[in-house]
Write an enzyme that holds these catalytic residues in place. Structure first.
Site, PDB file in Angstrom:
ATOM      1  N   ARG A   1       0.804  -1.213   0.000  1.00  9.52           N
ATOM      2  CA  ARG A   1       0.000   0.000   0.000  1.00  9.52           C
ATOM      3  C   ARG A   1       0.841   1.268   0.000  1.00  9.52           C
ATOM      4  NH1 ARG A   1      -4.739   0.424   4.304  1.00  9.52           N
ATOM      5  NH2 ARG A   1      -5.269  -1.507   3.218  1.00  9.52           N
TER       6      ARG A   1
ATOM      7  N   HIS B   1      -7.776  -4.519  -7.789  1.00 13.33           N
ATOM      8  CA  HIS B   1      -7.560  -3.772  -6.540  1.00 13.33           C
ATOM      9  C   HIS B   1      -8.862  -3.692  -5.754  1.00 13.33           C
ATOM     10  CE1 HIS B   1      -4.834  -1.236  -4.225  1.00 13.33           C
ATOM     11  NE2 HIS B   1      -5.789  -0.328  -4.085  1.00 13.33           N
TER      12      HIS B   1
ATOM     13  N   TYR C   1     -17.887  12.148 -14.702  1.00 12.18           N
ATOM     14  CA  TYR C   1     -17.793  13.304 -15.572  1.00 12.18           C
ATOM     15  C   TYR C   1     -16.456  13.401 -16.312  1.00 12.18           C
ATOM     16  CZ  TYR C   1     -21.837  14.899 -12.889  1.00 12.18           C
ATOM     17  OH  TYR C   1     -23.071  14.998 -12.297  1.00 12.18           O
TER      18      TYR C   1
END
Length: 767
Positions: free
Chosen positions: A38, A84, A128
């Site tokens: 991570r 993931h 968007y």
């Protein structure tokens, strides 16, 4: 606690272990997961798992730099579903950062839509925006189809993902990385790719190259937002040698002449990861609090390029001094910490030097080159095997056609035939190459290729092309054999590959030139606060309820001032804007207010408690101008006191400075300048005591010593005077009376004293 499936009625089995070991094992597992999967990047490709998976998923979606865009929601969804298994918002945030040219020196994602800005605004929602890969991101993944790296199963075992990217350039240093793991963190600044490749080439030529030679090629970070590094070279060298350090980074500015003696400062680049909107808010706060009096105004005129205007209070201000003060009090100058903590082999976290990080990348590139070369050689061997079968078929075309046409099992018949005994047609012996040395039979691969061959390929030109292809592949294979056997050739090839990357994305590229410059620190001398203020006369007015204001000029002290209903005047004196006004609280704390910071004379002013942290239960005992070098008599209602230098009572913060220590209900009652050689004290019992001033200790802070002894009540007032001139006070009629014969009241400190002389004021005050 578990039950046996064979005997469900039996009591459950229990296992026990010490809580310390149980928690330790589980937390260690979590810590390792955070460190490896991570927070820390891999030194080989400079990527964290989430970034690696984002790039790989975009590659699988065929989002090439020349192709179309896809919705970011689709990309983050594929990353989450395939590779993931974390929150889609975290994935989208990571992807958006890769597209932000103010955060990443070499963006790996080409974003279309609102991906945030340097003001700190967040990107638009993933539904968007659209994205695709950049050309430099493709360089990171070049060779994935050529067995350049290992693959591992994804989280559910249905797909595979690369363990590390091939990375054609040192991405860890090029784009930097930041992350916080468990018990460790990393913070690596971005660098210039052209300089990094120069350093790699130098390490290829001389693996034992010195650190200072590397720093000569990589003088420091190259931040995407530019700026100016003012860190001494010696500190930079130490940071790169040890992997820990910091860099002082300043905004880039210039003076713009407005004509007629007017000028303004234009900031065109701000430090890395500083949000412009918050920086302007901080600068506006400096103006509001008047912390830098020579700082007049700030405004943002940015469009596509950053343009921040800083105006001085007056044109006589020195620009270097103004910017020096702003550097010290705002994020126009920051310290960027360097902590090159990285997974050096994909598994072990280590704080590495600059040389170690570059060595890890170069060793990875050599491994990638060997694997790609071996993969290519395996492909060549397979193709040569097929070509040998084709050539055999063309040399014995009639026999091959007969077998395919008439034999019931042509594949078995072709493989059973000994083609070395079959006379070839119209071809020389040198053109014939048996498929397997010492044998004339066809392999299964060759047979399948012959059976799948199209009829249009049965022409003379095709035979010549096959022979030419075979010769070219044999030559290429010989070169690969030499490459795999000779480390010198391998490093030469790696250097050539790096040179190609440098040619494409180096300093000649539109975005490849160095952005962050270097300069000397140019330290500005510490300027006293008062020196930055224009010296002007003011009249300080403070009411009984604590409303304070300053009128311009020295107004007559007899002038009648207006106050709020129920309020009245208490303090009125002349001062200057450069003066420090000392406010004494009954809690024993002394507060400092600069004359220039007092509210204007219009209106009723402002409550002084908004300017300093004076508690509501504490009263204002005195308000005076600070005069350096004098001494003050400080005394409490209990009759304790001492002499304090005036320079020791100046406070630097709103919280003030605790000068007199108090106990119980005691309050600071008297603070007066020392003028004379004796002290006079009067108690609530109207007894007066006079003693020598040298009996009081001089202290910076504390409770003090007993001034006068009381059976009941406490102290009313105290003052200092010159014995030869006598002790004076005002009688009830307002006339000044002077007592020169004081032997009756003179005694040692801490005695009770004698009743006050005839005519002493009823309020027990000396003046």
């Amino acid at each position: 606690m578990t039950k046996s499936p064979d005997h469900p009625d039996t009591p459950p089995m229990t296992t026990s272990e010490p809580l310390r070991r149980a928690i330790g094992d589980r937390y260690l597992t979590y810590a390792l997961s955070t460190i490896m999967h991570r927070a820390l990047p891999d030194a080989r490709d400079g990527l964290k798992p989430v970034h690696r998976r984002i790039l790989y998923a975009m590659r699988e979606l065929k989002l090439s730099p020349t192709g179309g865009f896809r919705k970011s929601a689709k990309i983050s969804g594929d990353v989450m579903g395939n590779y993931h298994p974390h929150g889609d918002s975290a994935i989208y945030d990571a992807m958006a950062r890769l597209a932000q040219d103010f955060n990443v020196r070499y963006p790996l994602v080409d974003g279309q839509g609102n991906f945030g800005n340097i003001d700190g605004d967040n990107p638009a929602a993933s539904r968007y925006t659209e994205a695709r890969l950049t050309a430099i991101a493709e360089k990171l993944m070049e060779g994935l189809t050529e067995n350049a790296v290992d693959y591992r199963p994804n989280y559910d075992g249905t797909l595979e993902e690369p363990v590390v990217m091939p990375a054609a350039f040192p991405h860890l240093l090029a784009n930097g990385s930041t992350g916080i793991a468990v018990g460790m963190a990393t913070n690596i600044p971005p660098h210039n790719l052209h300089e990094l490749i120069d350093a790699c080439q130098a390490m290829i030529k001389d693996p034992e190259i010195a650190d200072d030679a590397l720093v000569g090629l990589i003088p420091g970070p190259d931040f995407p937002t530019g700026g100016v590094i003012v860190e001494p070279r010696g500190n930079i060298l130490d940071a790169y040698r040890t992997g820990r350090g910091s860099f002082r980074l300043r905004a880039k500015w210039e003076v713009e002449d407005l004509g007629r003696g007017q000028w303004q400062i234009v900031v065109t680049e701000i430090p890395y990861q500083v949000q412009k909107s918050k920086l302007i808010e901080k600068l506006a706060e400096l103006i509001h609090t008047k912390k830098i009096p020579i700082f007049g105004d700030v405004r943002d005129e940015s469009a596509e390029d950053l343009r921040m205007i800083i105006e001085p209070k007056t044109r006589t201000v020195d620009p270097d001094m103004l910017m020096g003060m702003l550097f010290k009090n705002s994020d126009l100058e920051i310290r960027f910490s360097l902590n090159m903590n990285t997974l050096i082999d994909g598994r072990t976290p280590k704080v590495c030097s600059l040389k170690e990080v570059l060595r890890a990348f170069l060793d990875h590139r050599r491994n990638v080159l060997q694997r790609r070369s071996q993969h290519r050689m395996d492909k060549i061997d397979h193709r040569l095997e097929v070509l040998a079968g084709f050539i055999t078929a063309f040399l014995n075309l009639d026999r091959v056609i007969d077998i395919i046409r008439y034999d019931a099992d042509p594949k078995r018949a072709l493989m059973a035939q000994d083609w070395s005994l079959t006379p070839p047609r119209a071809m020389t012996e040198k053109d014939y190459a048996p498929p397997v040395p010492g044998k004339g039979s066809l392999t299964e691969i060759q047979t399948e290729a012959i059976l799948n061959m199209r009829l249009r390929s049965l022409r003379k030109l095709e035979e010549m092309e096959l022979i030419a292809e075979r010769d070219a592949l044999m030559l290429e294979r010989a070169g690969l054999v030499d490459l795999l056997a000779d480390p010198h050739l391998q490093w030469k090839r790696i250097g050539a590959d790096l040179k190609d990357v440098q040619k494409t994305f180096g300093k000649t590229w539109a975005k490849g030139a160095r952005r962050t410059m270097f300069a000397e620190a140019g330290e500005v001398e510490e300027v006293p606060y008062e020196a930055m203020i224009e010296r002007e006369p003011i009249t300080v007015i403070c009411s009984k309820m604590g409303w304070i204001r300053a009128m311009k000029g020295h107004v007559s002290l007899d002038t009648e001032a207006k106050f709020k209903d129920g309020d009245e005047g208490r303090f009125l004196f002349h001062a200057e804007t450069t003066d420090r006004i000392i406010l004494v609280g009954s809690n024993g704390r002394f507060y400092t207010i600069l004359g220039a910071n007092l509210p204007g004379g219009r209106g009723m002013g402002e409550p002084v408690r908004l300017m300093v942290d004076l508690p509501n239960e504490a009263e204002i005992i005195d308000l005076m101008i600070h005069h350096a070098g004098i001494k003050l008599l400080v005394a409490s209602s209990e009759g304790d006191g001492f002499i304090c230098p005036a320079d020791e009572v100046v406070a630097q913060t709103r919280a003030g400075k605790q000068v007199q220590s108090l106990r119980g209900d005691a309050k600071t009652l008297v603070v007066k300048p020392v003028t004379g050689d004796h002290v006079a004290v009067v108690g609530e019992n109207r007894k007066v005591l006079v003693f020598a001033l040298d009996e009081l200790p001089e202290m910076a802070k504390g409770k003090g010593v007993r001034l006068q002894k009381y059976k009941d009540g406490g102290m009313s007032d105290a003052t200092t005077f010159t014995l030869s001139e006598g002790l004076s006070w005002k009688d009830p009629a307002g006339r000044t009376r002077n007592q020169t014969e004081l032997d009756e009241w003179r005694a040692k400190r801490a005695t009770a004293g004698r009743m006050a002389p005839r005519g002493f004021p009823r309020d027990n005050k000396f003046n």
